[in-house]
Scaffold this motif. Structure first.
Motif, PDB file in Angstrom:
ATOM      1  N   LYS A 100     -13.391  -3.655 -24.429  1.00  0.00           N
ATOM      2  CA  LYS A 100     -13.792  -2.602 -25.371  1.00  0.00           C
ATOM      3  C   LYS A 100     -14.907  -3.070 -26.299  1.00  0.00           C
ATOM      4  O   LYS A 100     -15.717  -2.260 -26.763  1.00  0.00           O
ATOM      5  N   GLN A 101     -14.942  -4.350 -26.585  1.00  0.00           N
ATOM      6  CA  GLN A 101     -16.007  -4.920 -27.423  1.00  0.00           C
ATOM      7  C   GLN A 101     -17.289  -5.115 -26.625  1.00  0.00           C
ATOM      8  O   GLN A 101     -18.355  -5.321 -27.197  1.00  0.00           O
ATOM      9  N   GLY A 102     -17.158  -5.144 -25.294  1.00  0.00           N
ATOM     10  CA  GLY A 102     -18.307  -5.417 -24.434  1.00  0.00           C
ATOM     11  C   GLY A 102     -18.710  -6.883 -24.463  1.00  0.00           C
ATOM     12  O   GLY A 102     -19.861  -7.230 -24.227  1.00  0.00           O
ATOM     13  N   LEU A 103     -17.719  -7.751 -24.754  1.00  0.00           N
ATOM     14  CA  LEU A 103     -17.988  -9.179 -24.914  1.00  0.00           C
ATOM     15  C   LEU A 103     -16.912 -10.013 -24.216  1.00  0.00           C
ATOM     16  O   LEU A 103     -15.788  -9.548 -24.047  1.00  0.00           O
ATOM     17  N   ASN A 104     -17.259 -11.240 -23.872  1.00  0.00           N
ATOM     18  CA  ASN A 104     -16.211 -12.175 -23.453  1.00  0.00           C
ATOM     19  C   ASN A 104     -15.673 -12.856 -24.713  1.00  0.00           C
ATOM     20  O   ASN A 104     -16.171 -12.613 -25.812  1.00  0.00           O
ATOM     21  N   TYR A 105     -14.659 -13.696 -24.553  1.00  0.00           N
ATOM     22  CA  TYR A 105     -14.018 -14.292 -25.729  1.00  0.00           C
ATOM     23  C   TYR A 105     -15.014 -15.074 -26.586  1.00  0.00           C
ATOM     24  O   TYR A 105     -15.072 -14.894 -27.798  1.00  0.00           O
ATOM     25  N   GLU A 106     -15.779 -15.930 -25.968  1.00  0.00           N
ATOM     26  CA  GLU A 106     -16.702 -16.760 -26.740  1.00  0.00           C
ATOM     27  C   GLU A 106     -17.773 -15.909 -27.433  1.00  0.00           C
ATOM     28  O   GLU A 106     -18.115 -16.156 -28.602  1.00  0.00           O
ATOM     29  N   GLU A 107     -18.280 -14.901 -26.753  1.00  0.00           N
ATOM     30  CA  GLU A 107     -19.260 -14.011 -27.380  1.00  0.00           C
ATOM     31  C   GLU A 107     -18.629 -13.296 -28.582  1.00  0.00           C
ATOM     32  O   GLU A 107     -19.271 -13.149 -29.626  1.00  0.00           O
ATOM     33  N   TYR A 108     -17.370 -12.888 -28.439  1.00  0.00           N
ATOM     34  CA  TYR A 108     -16.685 -12.236 -29.554  1.00  0.00           C
ATOM     35  C   TYR A 108     -16.555 -13.197 -30.730  1.00  0.00           C
ATOM     36  O   TYR A 108     -16.859 -12.849 -31.871  1.00  0.00           O
ATOM     37  N   ILE A 109     -16.118 -14.418 -30.469  1.00  0.00           N
ATOM     38  CA  ILE A 109     -15.950 -15.422 -31.521  1.00  0.00           C
ATOM     39  C   ILE A 109     -17.276 -15.664 -32.234  1.00  0.00           C
ATOM     40  O   ILE A 109     -17.335 -15.700 -33.464  1.00  0.00           O
ATOM     41  N   LEU A 110     -18.333 -15.800 -31.478  1.00  0.00           N
ATOM     42  CA  LEU A 110     -19.646 -16.073 -32.079  1.00  0.00           C
ATOM     43  C   LEU A 110     -20.209 -14.870 -32.822  1.00  0.00           C
ATOM     44  O   LEU A 110     -21.081 -15.020 -33.679  1.00  0.00           O
ATOM     45  N   SER A 111     -19.697 -13.663 -32.514  1.00  0.00           N
ATOM     46  CA  SER A 111     -20.177 -12.461 -33.190  1.00  0.00           C
ATOM     47  C   SER A 111     -19.519 -12.261 -34.560  1.00  0.00           C
ATOM     48  O   SER A 111     -19.990 -11.446 -35.352  1.00  0.00           O
ATOM     49  N   LEU A 112     -18.439 -12.974 -34.806  1.00  0.00           N
ATOM     50  CA  LEU A 112     -17.703 -12.766 -36.059  1.00  0.00           C
ATOM     51  C   LEU A 112     -18.429 -13.362 -37.257  1.00  0.00           C
ATOM     52  O   LEU A 112     -19.120 -14.318 -37.189  1.00  0.00           O
TER      53      LEU A 112
END
Length: 168
Positions: A156-168
């Motif tokens: 739903k975020q359109g990201l993998n885990y690492e991309e999500y972490i780095l986006s925070l």
């Protein structure tokens, strides 16, 4: 046998601009830790060396995150993750961890290396909510359901885990 540590609602603050460093062997046993790691964990160096790195694992951490971490580093890939650690006295501290495999001259993995930094508080607030949901799913169901929830959340975020972490 290790004494059970009772978590308490006492946060330790990771100092600004400090690098928390540890190294482990292939099984995750600590082979090196720097002074700030020792200080934050509340253990003495001789209590850490040779012990499994999960000596500082907090119960608020979802098992699925460690599964993801181990899958990456055992396959030669690095990973960035938010981690809540448990100190010897029951206090906790949040870090953003960069974990990577260590290689010998033949390109074989010989251990793992982690460098951790003080995380942004607003990022911790977001990740705490996600991790709480994952832990609850793991308590009610199993790791497979937790993984499915995490994958759907990330989709739903359109990201993998690492991309999500780095986006925070």
């Amino acid at each position: 046998m290790r004494q059970k540590i009772v978590p308490m609602d006492k946060q330790r603050n990771v100092p600004d601009n400090e690098l928390i460093v540890s190294k482990t062997d292939l099984k995750g046993k600590i082979t090196y830790c720097n002074d700030i790691f020792i200080q934050l964990s509340g253990y003495r160096e001789n209590e850490l060396l040779g012990k499994a790195h999960n000596i500082v694992r907090h119960g608020d951490m979802p098992r699925i995150i460690f599964k993801l971490l181990w899958e990456n580093i055992q396959n030669g890939r690095e990973i960035v993750a938010y981690v809540k650690n448990l100190a010897k006295d029951g206090a906790y501290y949040w870090v953003i961890a960069y974990v990577s495999p260590s290689f010998n001259e033949k390109g074989e993995i010989i251990g793992y290396h982690s460098v951790r930094l003080k995380p942004k508080q607003e990022a911790v607030s977001k990740i705490e909510n996600l991790y709480a949901q994952l832990v609850q799913i793991e308590k009610e169901g199993n790791l497979t359901k937790s993984q499915a929830f995490l994958e759907e959340f990330l989709r739903k975020q359109g990201l993998n885990y690492e991309e999500y972490i780095l986006s925070l």
